[in-house]
Design an enzyme around this catalytic site. Structure first.
Site, PDB file in Angstrom:
ATOM      1  N   GLU A 140      -7.589  -4.121   4.712  1.00 12.43           N
ATOM      2  CA  GLU A 140      -7.457  -3.981   3.265  1.00 12.43           C
ATOM      3  C   GLU A 140      -6.319  -4.849   2.728  1.00 12.43           C
ATOM      4  O   GLU A 140      -6.412  -5.398   1.636  1.00 12.43           O
ATOM      5  CB  GLU A 140      -7.224  -2.504   2.910  1.00 12.43           C
ATOM      6  CG  GLU A 140      -8.490  -1.683   3.108  1.00 12.43           C
ATOM      7  CD  GLU A 140      -8.228  -0.203   3.287  1.00 12.43           C
ATOM      8  OE1 GLU A 140      -7.760   0.180   4.388  1.00 12.43           O
ATOM      9  OE2 GLU A 140      -8.483   0.575   2.367  1.00 12.43           O
ATOM     10  N   ASN A 152       0.869  -1.174   0.000  1.00 13.18           N
ATOM     11  CA  ASN A 152       0.000   0.000   0.000  1.00 13.18           C
ATOM     12  C   ASN A 152       0.909   1.229   0.000  1.00 13.18           C
ATOM     13  O   ASN A 152       1.451   1.611   1.039  1.00 13.18           O
ATOM     14  CB  ASN A 152      -0.887  -0.049   1.253  1.00 13.18           C
ATOM     15  CG  ASN A 152      -1.892   1.077   1.285  1.00 13.18           C
ATOM     16  OD1 ASN A 152      -1.807   2.027   0.510  1.00 13.18           O
ATOM     17  ND2 ASN A 152      -2.846   0.986   2.195  1.00 13.18           N
ATOM     18  N   ARG A 177      -2.184  -2.046  -3.839  1.00 16.07           N
ATOM     19  CA  ARG A 177      -3.379  -1.222  -3.751  1.00 16.07           C
ATOM     20  C   ARG A 177      -3.258  -0.108  -4.786  1.00 16.07           C
ATOM     21  O   ARG A 177      -2.231   0.572  -4.860  1.00 16.07           O
ATOM     22  CB  ARG A 177      -3.466  -0.599  -2.366  1.00 16.07           C
ATOM     23  CG  ARG A 177      -4.603   0.376  -2.273  1.00 16.07           C
ATOM     24  CD  ARG A 177      -4.418   1.306  -1.108  1.00 16.07           C
ATOM     25  NE  ARG A 177      -5.550   2.206  -1.012  1.00 16.07           N
ATOM     26  CZ  ARG A 177      -5.469   3.424  -0.490  1.00 16.07           C
ATOM     27  NH1 ARG A 177      -4.321   3.879  -0.035  1.00 16.07           N
ATOM     28  NH2 ARG A 177      -6.529   4.174  -0.429  1.00 16.07           N
ATOM     29  N   HIS A 225     -12.185   3.671  -1.032  1.00 17.74           N
ATOM     30  CA  HIS A 225     -12.245   2.710   0.091  1.00 17.74           C
ATOM     31  C   HIS A 225     -12.910   1.390  -0.300  1.00 17.74           C
ATOM     32  O   HIS A 225     -13.341   0.641   0.574  1.00 17.74           O
ATOM     33  CB  HIS A 225     -13.059   3.262   1.279  1.00 17.74           C
ATOM     34  CG  HIS A 225     -12.439   4.415   1.984  1.00 17.74           C
ATOM     35  ND1 HIS A 225     -13.199   5.410   2.556  1.00 17.74           N
ATOM     36  CD2 HIS A 225     -11.156   4.727   2.251  1.00 17.74           C
ATOM     37  CE1 HIS A 225     -12.412   6.301   3.132  1.00 17.74           C
ATOM     38  NE2 HIS A 225     -11.160   5.910   2.953  1.00 17.74           N
ATOM     39  N   ARG A 278     -11.579  16.819   5.545  1.00 18.98           N
ATOM     40  CA  ARG A 278     -12.357  17.091   4.328  1.00 18.98           C
ATOM     41  C   ARG A 278     -13.787  17.462   4.683  1.00 18.98           C
ATOM     42  O   ARG A 278     -14.378  16.881   5.595  1.00 18.98           O
ATOM     43  CB  ARG A 278     -12.369  15.862   3.413  1.00 18.98           C
ATOM     44  CG  ARG A 278     -11.055  15.608   2.733  1.00 18.98           C
ATOM     45  CD  ARG A 278     -11.079  14.327   1.935  1.00 18.98           C
ATOM     46  NE  ARG A 278      -9.955  13.496   2.315  1.00 18.98           N
ATOM     47  CZ  ARG A 278      -9.891  12.190   2.140  1.00 18.98           C
ATOM     48  NH1 ARG A 278     -10.875  11.530   1.562  1.00 18.98           N
ATOM     49  NH2 ARG A 278      -8.834  11.508   2.533  1.00 18.98           N
TER      50      ARG A 278
END
Ligand code: ADP
Length: 397
Positions: free
Chosen positions: A384, A7, A89, A178, A239
């Site tokens: 993940e 990742n 990823r 995601h 955000r």
């Protein structure tokens, strides 16, 4: 068989090695502040923190060489050829990549070509693929896309209500993010509910520093809160999530900001929990400030819950039948019982009954709703890297 899941970000590189099909984690590590004279190099092998060291790591290639060298020194492997495959990823697969894909030179080029959709990620991810191909020439490489889980969205959900030409000419649409995390918790949820994946109806809530909510009907994503970029959807650490775009020129005029990029940066990096609370982007800091009576921190907590409840409510309405479960995951979803309670209490009139005692838990896969709750509530830690390793294993020759 050993599979490495990678990742990569612009200044960090996280990796894990799994033994498949046993799904056993063998080793994991991270390099932080990569590209500097004081990079932090960490490796965990089994239960032991084998390396935790500051050292200069100035290039991505040097980072990979260092990891591979240490894997041999620590005897994680005797020969690098034991690493049979590397799964990467990839943040954006655009419309081209609807599922995890074996990496070839052409695929690397295509991923690089999508950099406009993920400027901070795709280019670097493509670069790492080239580095791994050089350093582990016999390992099969696989790309696992954050966006591919959303390839099942219908145009009615992925298109924006703007001139259709912008989609036809420039592929302006919802891509989501995601996806690997939502897909992982969906599969775990199906197991826990004793259902086949293709039969589950869920709302999955990935609530970390970035946050997204996904509606899943019959094992397929039908809508998700993030959009063309990860700026859309619920409020997040820094955000804003959804805002009326008209505030952009208005604030720019008032604050004499001449550059749209600066304004977008404000929405990406100075908004959300940080912007509202004025305290921090970290939920724990906001909670602590609220505890001490900070009114802006209290408002940030309430707005965070409010935005989540509105998305979950709209997705409960969008699913073709009653949801089997809500699934909480990621940093906040896994570790913040109060947040889960606030969200579930607000949804109680829709059939969500949280068990307060069971909910008092962190980071453990379990049911946290009452036995009779019409819609179950599940806590499922995300993973993940395991999902990436599983996909990579599945695609091996
Ligand atoms: P990312 O991987 O996107 O950087 P994480 O999934 O690690 O983010 O989530 C980070 C968020 O999780 C932070 O807001 C942090 O405050 C929150 N978090 C982590 N641990 C806890 C905890 N024990 N209680 C409350 N919030 C937590």
């Amino acid at each position: 068989m050993l599979i490495m899941a990678v990742n990569a970000g612009s200044s960090s590189l996280k990796w894990q090695i799994y033994d498949l099909p046993a799904q056993k984690q063998v080793a994991q590590g991270v390099i932080e502040r990569l590209g500097t004279e004081a990079a932090l190099f960490k490796v965990k092998f089994g239960d032991e923190q084998a390396i935790n060291k500051q050292e200069p790591i100035t290039s991505h290639e040097q980072a990979v060489i260092l990891i591979l060298t240490r894997l041999k020194e620590l005897k994680v492997v005797d020969h690098l050829a034991e690493i049979r495959a590397v799964g990467h990823r990839v943040v954006s697969g655009g419309e081209q990549f609807t599922e995890s894909t074996k990496i070839t030179p052409k695929v690397i080029q295509q991923i690089d070509g999508l950099s406009e959709l993920a400027p901070l990620h795709n280019h670097i991810e493509a670069y790492y693929m080239r580095v791994f191909a050089k350093l582990l020439p016999n390992a099969q490489q696989v790309a696992v896309f954050d966006t591919s889980f959303y390839s099942t969205l219908e145009p009615v959900n992925y298109l924006y209500p703007i001139d259709k030409r912008y989609y036809d000419d420039y592929q302006v649409r919802k891509y989501g993010a995601h996806g690997t995390s939502h897909r992982h918790v969906m599969q775990q949820a199906a197991n826990m509910l004793h259902k086949k994946v293709q039969d589950v109806n869920l709302i999955t809530l990935h609530l970390g520093s970035g946050a997204s909510i996904t509606a899943i009907a019959n094992g397929q994503a039908i809508d998700t809160s993030m959009g063309f970029t990860p700026l859309a959807g619920v409020m997040m650490g820094t955000r804003s999530g959804d805002v009326d775009p008209s505030i952009i020129p208005y604030i720019m005029k008032k604050e004499r900001i001449t550059d749209v990029a600066t304004m977008i940066q404000i929405l990406n990096q100075k908004s959300g929990l940080l912007g509202v609370s004025g305290v921090s982007n970290d939920k724990r800091d906001v909670d602590e400030a609220a505890e001490q009576g900070n009114q802006r921190a209290k408002l940030a907590q309430k707005m965070f819950v409010n935005r989540i409840v509105k998305y979950v409510g709209s997705y409960l309405a969008l699913l073709p039948k009653q949801a089997d479960a809500l699934v909480f995951t990621a940093g906040i979803g896994e570790n913040d019982p109060q947040l889960r309670a606030d969200v579930c209490v607000a949804l109680s009139h829709l059939g969500v009954e949280l068990d307060a005692t069971k909910n008092n838990v962190r980071g453990k896969e379990m049911f946290i709703s009452t036995a009779d709750s019409p819609i179950k509530v599940l806590l499922i830690p995300t993973n993940e890297e395991l999902m990436i390793a599983k996909d990579t294993y599945r695609l091996l020759d």
